[in-house]
Write a protein that holds these residues in place. Structure first.
Motif, PDB file in Angstrom:
ATOM      1  N   ASN A   1      -8.429   4.968  -9.305  1.00 45.02           N
ATOM      2  CA  ASN A   1      -8.703   5.194  -7.471  1.00 45.02           C
ATOM      3  C   ASN A   1      -7.631   5.532  -6.890  1.00 45.02           C
ATOM      4  OD1 ASN A   1      -8.330   1.992  -8.054  1.00 45.02           O
ATOM      5  ND2 ASN A   1     -10.022   1.333  -7.615  1.00 45.02           N
ATOM      6  N   ARG A   2      -6.324   5.905  -7.633  1.00 40.85           N
ATOM      7  CA  ARG A   2      -4.952   5.755  -6.910  1.00 40.85           C
ATOM      8  C   ARG A   2      -5.116   6.826  -5.603  1.00 40.85           C
ATOM      9  NH1 ARG A   2      -0.027   3.835  -9.200  1.00 40.85           N
ATOM     10  NH2 ARG A   2      -0.784   4.376 -11.228  1.00 40.85           N
ATOM     11  N   ALA A   3      -5.679   7.398  -5.490  1.00 40.70           N
ATOM     12  CA  ALA A   3      -5.321   7.766  -4.538  1.00 40.70           C
ATOM     13  C   ALA A   3      -6.462   7.204  -3.083  1.00 40.70           C
ATOM     14  CB  ALA A   3      -6.559   9.044  -4.366  1.00 40.70           C
ATOM     15  N   LYS A   4      -6.462   5.523  -3.248  1.00 39.66           N
ATOM     16  CA  LYS A   4      -7.911   4.594  -2.437  1.00 39.66           C
ATOM     17  C   LYS A   4      -6.227   4.457  -1.830  1.00 39.66           C
ATOM     18  CE  LYS A   4     -11.180   2.618  -2.325  1.00 39.66           C
ATOM     19  NZ  LYS A   4     -11.859   1.761  -2.812  1.00 39.66           N
ATOM     20  N   ILE A   5      -4.913   3.863  -2.183  1.00 41.44           N
ATOM     21  CA  ILE A   5      -3.965   4.208  -2.022  1.00 41.44           C
ATOM     22  C   ILE A   5      -2.863   4.657  -0.429  1.00 41.44           C
ATOM     23  CG2 ILE A   5      -1.500   3.020  -2.014  1.00 41.44           C
ATOM     24  CD1 ILE A   5      -2.133   2.209  -5.033  1.00 41.44           C
ATOM     25  N   THR A   6      -2.825   5.740  -0.523  1.00 33.03           N
ATOM     26  CA  THR A   6      -2.907   7.049   0.040  1.00 33.03           C
ATOM     27  C   THR A   6      -3.889   7.474   1.208  1.00 33.03           C
ATOM     28  OG1 THR A   6      -1.490   8.556  -1.862  1.00 33.03           O
ATOM     29  CG2 THR A   6      -1.714   9.234   0.104  1.00 33.03           C
ATOM     30  N   LEU A   7      -4.728   7.379   0.870  1.00 33.30           N
ATOM     31  CA  LEU A   7      -6.279   7.373   2.053  1.00 33.30           C
ATOM     32  C   LEU A   7      -5.966   6.442   2.874  1.00 33.30           C
ATOM     33  CD1 LEU A   7      -9.124   8.290   0.078  1.00 33.30           C
ATOM     34  CD2 LEU A   7      -7.872   9.908   1.328  1.00 33.30           C
ATOM     35  N   ALA A   8      -5.797   4.847   2.505  1.00 33.48           N
ATOM     36  CA  ALA A   8      -5.909   3.922   3.452  1.00 33.48           C
ATOM     37  C   ALA A   8      -4.333   3.750   3.619  1.00 33.48           C
ATOM     38  CB  ALA A   8      -5.569   2.469   2.026  1.00 33.48           C
ATOM     39  N   ARG A   9      -3.510   4.022   2.937  1.00 34.42           N
ATOM     40  CA  ARG A   9      -2.429   4.726   4.453  1.00 34.42           C
ATOM     41  C   ARG A   9      -2.454   5.290   5.511  1.00 34.42           C
ATOM     42  NH1 ARG A   9       2.110   7.789   4.667  1.00 34.42           N
ATOM     43  NH2 ARG A   9       4.206   7.238   5.175  1.00 34.42           N
ATOM     44  N   ARG A  10      -3.214   6.724   5.433  1.00 36.75           N
ATOM     45  CA  ARG A  10      -3.511   7.316   6.530  1.00 36.75           C
ATOM     46  C   ARG A  10      -4.429   7.168   7.253  1.00 36.75           C
ATOM     47  NH1 ARG A  10      -4.159  12.779   2.434  1.00 36.75           N
ATOM     48  NH2 ARG A  10      -2.073  12.946   1.611  1.00 36.75           N
ATOM     49  N   ILE A  11      -5.246   6.574   7.124  1.00 32.53           N
ATOM     50  CA  ILE A  11      -6.543   6.160   7.856  1.00 32.53           C
ATOM     51  C   ILE A  11      -5.559   4.611   8.671  1.00 32.53           C
ATOM     52  CG2 ILE A  11      -8.322   4.322   7.854  1.00 32.53           C
ATOM     53  CD1 ILE A  11      -8.440   7.303   7.640  1.00 32.53           C
ATOM     54  N   ALA A  12      -4.945   3.985   7.741  1.00 33.75           N
ATOM     55  CA  ALA A  12      -4.317   2.727   9.014  1.00 33.75           C
ATOM     56  C   ALA A  12      -3.308   3.005   9.825  1.00 33.75           C
ATOM     57  CB  ALA A  12      -3.439   2.242   7.723  1.00 33.75           C
ATOM     58  N   ILE A  13      -2.632   4.683   9.352  1.00 36.53           N
ATOM     59  CA  ILE A  13      -1.674   5.399  10.765  1.00 36.53           C
ATOM     60  C   ILE A  13      -2.826   6.099  11.879  1.00 36.53           C
ATOM     61  CG2 ILE A  13      -0.165   7.050  10.370  1.00 36.53           C
ATOM     62  CD1 ILE A  13       0.516   6.449   7.754  1.00 36.53           C
ATOM     63  N   ARG A  14      -3.450   6.994  11.010  1.00 31.61           N
ATOM     64  CA  ARG A  14      -4.605   7.260  12.220  1.00 31.61           C
ATOM     65  C   ARG A  14      -5.141   5.986  13.027  1.00 31.61           C
ATOM     66  NH1 ARG A  14      -8.313  11.982  11.126  1.00 31.61           N
ATOM     67  NH2 ARG A  14      -6.666  12.077   8.895  1.00 31.61           N
TER      68      ARG A  14
ATOM     69  N   ALA B   1       4.862   0.380   9.166  1.00 27.52           N
ATOM     70  CA  ALA B   1       3.780  -0.663   8.760  1.00 27.52           C
ATOM     71  C   ALA B   1       2.649  -0.338   7.987  1.00 27.52           C
ATOM     72  CB  ALA B   1       3.020  -0.401  10.470  1.00 27.52           C
ATOM     73  N   ALA B   2       2.306   0.831   8.133  1.00 19.38           N
ATOM     74  CA  ALA B   2       0.665   1.291   7.040  1.00 19.38           C
ATOM     75  C   ALA B   2       1.922   1.339   5.251  1.00 19.38           C
ATOM     76  CB  ALA B   2       0.983   2.513   6.561  1.00 19.38           C
ATOM     77  N   ASP B   3       2.848   1.653   5.068  1.00 14.77           N
ATOM     78  CA  ASP B   3       3.891   0.911   4.229  1.00 14.77           C
ATOM     79  C   ASP B   3       3.914  -0.841   3.653  1.00 14.77           C
ATOM     80  OD1 ASP B   3       4.081   3.731   3.407  1.00 14.77           O
ATOM     81  OD2 ASP B   3       6.240   3.384   4.026  1.00 14.77           O
ATOM     82  N   LEU B   4       4.271  -1.017   4.663  1.00 16.13           N
ATOM     83  CA  LEU B   4       3.888  -2.700   4.843  1.00 16.13           C
ATOM     84  C   LEU B   4       2.820  -2.898   4.441  1.00 16.13           C
ATOM     85  CD1 LEU B   4       6.011  -3.810   7.395  1.00 16.13           C
ATOM     86  CD2 LEU B   4       6.703  -4.255   4.454  1.00 16.13           C
ATOM     87  N   ALA B   5       1.588  -2.434   5.070  1.00 20.65           N
ATOM     88  CA  ALA B   5      -0.178  -2.896   5.007  1.00 20.65           C
ATOM     89  C   ALA B   5      -0.755  -2.871   3.127  1.00 20.65           C
ATOM     90  CB  ALA B   5      -0.489  -2.655   5.391  1.00 20.65           C
ATOM     91  N   LEU B   6      -0.096  -1.961   2.845  1.00 16.24           N
ATOM     92  CA  LEU B   6      -0.635  -1.206   1.165  1.00 16.24           C
ATOM     93  C   LEU B   6       0.649  -1.728   0.033  1.00 16.24           C
ATOM     94  CD1 LEU B   6      -3.322   0.191   0.990  1.00 16.24           C
ATOM     95  CD2 LEU B   6      -1.429   0.667   3.099  1.00 16.24           C
ATOM     96  N   GLU B   7       1.581  -2.378   0.734  1.00 14.24           N
ATOM     97  CA  GLU B   7       2.221  -3.370  -0.947  1.00 14.24           C
ATOM     98  C   GLU B   7       2.021  -3.969  -1.153  1.00 14.24           C
ATOM     99  OE1 GLU B   7       7.668  -4.140   1.142  1.00 14.24           O
ATOM    100  OE2 GLU B   7       5.723  -6.492   1.055  1.00 14.24           O
TER     101      GLU B   7
ATOM    102  N   HIS C   1     -14.311   1.142  -5.693  1.00 14.17           N
ATOM    103  CA  HIS C   1     -13.612  -0.326  -5.979  1.00 14.17           C
ATOM    104  C   HIS C   1     -12.119  -1.200  -4.996  1.00 14.17           C
ATOM    105  CE1 HIS C   1     -16.813  -0.094  -8.584  1.00 14.17           C
ATOM    106  NE2 HIS C   1     -16.495  -1.202  -8.231  1.00 14.17           N
ATOM    107  N   ALA C   2     -11.488  -2.433  -5.580  1.00 15.35           N
ATOM    108  CA  ALA C   2     -10.554  -2.743  -4.694  1.00 15.35           C
ATOM    109  C   ALA C   2      -8.985  -2.042  -5.641  1.00 15.35           C
ATOM    110  CB  ALA C   2     -10.269  -4.061  -4.743  1.00 15.35           C
ATOM    111  N   ILE C   3      -8.121  -1.730  -4.241  1.00 19.12           N
ATOM    112  CA  ILE C   3      -6.789  -1.625  -4.729  1.00 19.12           C
ATOM    113  C   ILE C   3      -6.208  -3.120  -4.497  1.00 19.12           C
ATOM    114  CG2 ILE C   3      -6.823   0.809  -4.678  1.00 19.12           C
ATOM    115  CD1 ILE C   3      -5.977   0.358  -1.793  1.00 19.12           C
ATOM    116  N   LEU C   4      -7.222  -3.583  -3.628  1.00 18.11           N
ATOM    117  CA  LEU C   4      -5.924  -4.931  -3.399  1.00 18.11           C
ATOM    118  C   LEU C   4      -6.381  -6.626  -3.329  1.00 18.11           C
ATOM    119  CD1 LEU C   4      -4.748  -3.853   0.350  1.00 18.11           C
ATOM    120  CD2 LEU C   4      -3.192  -4.747  -1.100  1.00 18.11           C
TER     121      LEU C   4
END
Lengths: 344, 162
Positions: free
Chosen positions: A304-317, A290-296, A145-148
């Motif tokens: 599902n708080r972990a998805k915020i960290t995971l999405a940030r890492r996937i964006a960087i990758r 940039a990933a920090d801004l994407a997840l702002e 489920h969503a985080i944004l």
């Protein structure tokens, strides 16, 4: 499955005039028939548009005009997609199975429904399936489920991989209706939920997606990747994913594109991140900012708080891989995080 | 209203009256034509047991509305062997022990036939596994299945070269 009337449309006009409020458009059928089998939808009429002349991919002005009936497998193999829009190919090939990609259409991929398990269970309250009934996902199993962009009315995500890449490439959805043609950018095609409901339907019942237009990617053609985190490396929906494309000249980013998947009810274009990357050298530090801004503004919609960290890492990758350049041949496991060719 | 569905199934053209539009291609093959080699597993496009070729391309017949495929050429597992001579993929599944209970095998074989024809996996086991990921095997004969696909690919390459 409920009984329905089957109509095969030979022209676009015939398809639109056969459309009814409680009817449905049949293209590849891979999502529609599935939803009908589990009783989530019960259209009284199916209008088969597989014979409409929407099967071509045409080149124009450095970009592509993709017919809505082009099957996912054919789009992923198209030489211009592979050479100039490789993140589209990688996104497509990271999704579903070879059998499903042979049947599923481009328009149908965009119109597919959320895989929220409460949406898929007709006995659960769901504002998306039955406006006003509530949301059983809140307080439930929320890994997908969503985080944004979510509200208390709906926390579902759009499950498409293709749409994430299309949004990053500034794709436009062309729609035919009784009053003529209209166009909607891919990134805003899927409405977000509001305070009280899951948002309006993206199309009227008598509208049909005819084409997807991809503009010239210019200098981003060979610096584009899609990365997808999932519970198994093949044939699974994204927990989080990212499409990234970069134009790099003389060690600086001229323009950047970043879109996230699995995080919202639409592919999430990260424009603030893109803006921040312009003019920067393509370093991991710049990508992290940039990933920090994407997840702002990201917030868990449940457990599902972990998805915020995971999405940030996937964006960087995805940005690191885009900067490294698209490989000449897509990897054996498209979009996999288990790829040894970069440090991400 | 009865509608006539024209299909060419394993080389034989057939007119099939359809009085219930809900019939999937899988239902038509099994219930109307009597070709029960194609299996119904999940019936939701997730397991691949129902894989057949439509105009040479592998699809899940459980998610194919039969009427939508009017005029198509269908190949099922029954259409692969020539008399007693097994298709190279069928022979390779026996040689490599690519099954246990056998329920998923017709779908595995049809998917492998298409995978080899697509020509993108070649002899790379990782690409074979990825290309076969739409076919589940709950006996988990995956090692044998991968070996069977590789064996069949090599055998068919030799046939082409000969």
């Amino acid at each position: 499955m409920n009984l329905f009337e089957y109509t095969r449309a030979e022209t676009l006009d015939a398809a639109m005039s056969a459309a009814t409020q409680d009817g449905a458009i049949l293209a590849g059928g891979t999502n529609l028939l599935d939803l009908m089998k589990i009783g989530v939808i019960s259209p009284t009429r199916l209008i088969d548009i597989t014979r409409l002349p929407l099967h071509d991919i045409e080149e124009h002005d450095g970009g592509l005009l993709i017919g809505a009936m082009v099957r996912n497998a054919d789009l992923a193999r198209h030489p211009v997609i592979l050479s100039r829009f490789p993140a589209v190919a990688e996104a497509l090939l990271s999704g579903a199975s070879a059998q499903l990609r042979n049947a599923a259409s481009t328009g149908g991929n965009i119109m597919q429904q959320t895989r929220c398990s409460y949406f898929q269970d007709p006995l659960s309250p769901c504002n998306r399936r039955e406006p006003g009934s509530g949301c059983a996902a809140i307080g439930g199993e929320t890994r997908n489920h969503a985080i944004l962009g979510w509200t208390e009315a709906c926390i579902a995500t759009h499950p498409s991989d293709l749409c994430v890449a299309l949004a990053a490439y500034d794709a436009v959805v062309e729609i035919a209706g009784p009053d003529g043609l209209r166009e909607v950018p891919m990134e805003s095609f899927h409405p977000l939920p509001d305070a009280n409901d899951a948002g309006p339907a993206p199309l009227q019942s008598d509208e049909i997606i005819t084409h997807i237009r991809l503009p010239d990617p210019g200098g981003m053609a060979r610096n584009a990747r899609y990365v997808k985190l999932r519970e198994r490396t093949s044939f699974a929906f994204a927990i989080v994913s990212a499409a990234a494309a970069l134009e790099i000249q003389d060690g600086r980013i001229v323009q950047a594109r970043l879109a996230l998947g699995g995080v919202a009810a639409r592919p999430w274009r990260a424009r603030a991140a893109e803006k921040a990357l312009a003019g920067q050298p393509p370093t991991e530090e710049a990508f992290a900012r940039a990933a920090d801004l994407a997840l702002e503004g990201a917030a868990p919609s449940g457990d599902n708080r972990a998805k915020i960290t995971l999405a940030r890492r996937i964006a960087i990758r995805a940005l690191i891989r885009a900067a490294a350049g698209t490989p000449d041949r897509l990897p054996a496991l498209p979009a996999s995080v288990f790829e040894g060719d970069c440090n991400g | 209203m009865t509608q006539i569905l024209k299909l060419t199934i394993n080389g034989t053209s057939q007119d099939i009256p359809i009085d219930d539009p809900r019939a999937t291609l899988l239902d038509v093959l099994r219930e109307r034509i009597g070709l029960t080699g194609t299996k119904k597993g999940c019936d939701r496009g997730q397991c691949g047991a129902c894989t057949v070729l439509i105009d040479g391309r592998r699809i899940n017949s459980c998610l194919a509305l039969a009427l939508s495929y009017d005029g198509a050429e269908i190949t099922t597992v029954e259409g692969l062997a020539q008399g007693d001579l097994l298709h190279p993929v069928q022979a390779a599944f026996i040689e490599a022990d690519g099954f246990q209970c056998g329920y998923c095998t017709p779908g595995q074989i049809m998917s492998a036939v298409a995978l080899i024809a697509e020509g993108e996996a070649g002899l790379d086991p990782e690409r074979v596994r990825e290309g076969m990921s739409g076919n589940l095997c709950r006996c988990a004969a995956y090692a044998g299945i991968t070996e069977a696909v590789l064996k069949a690919t090599r055998a068919m390459n030799r046939e082409d070269a000969a």
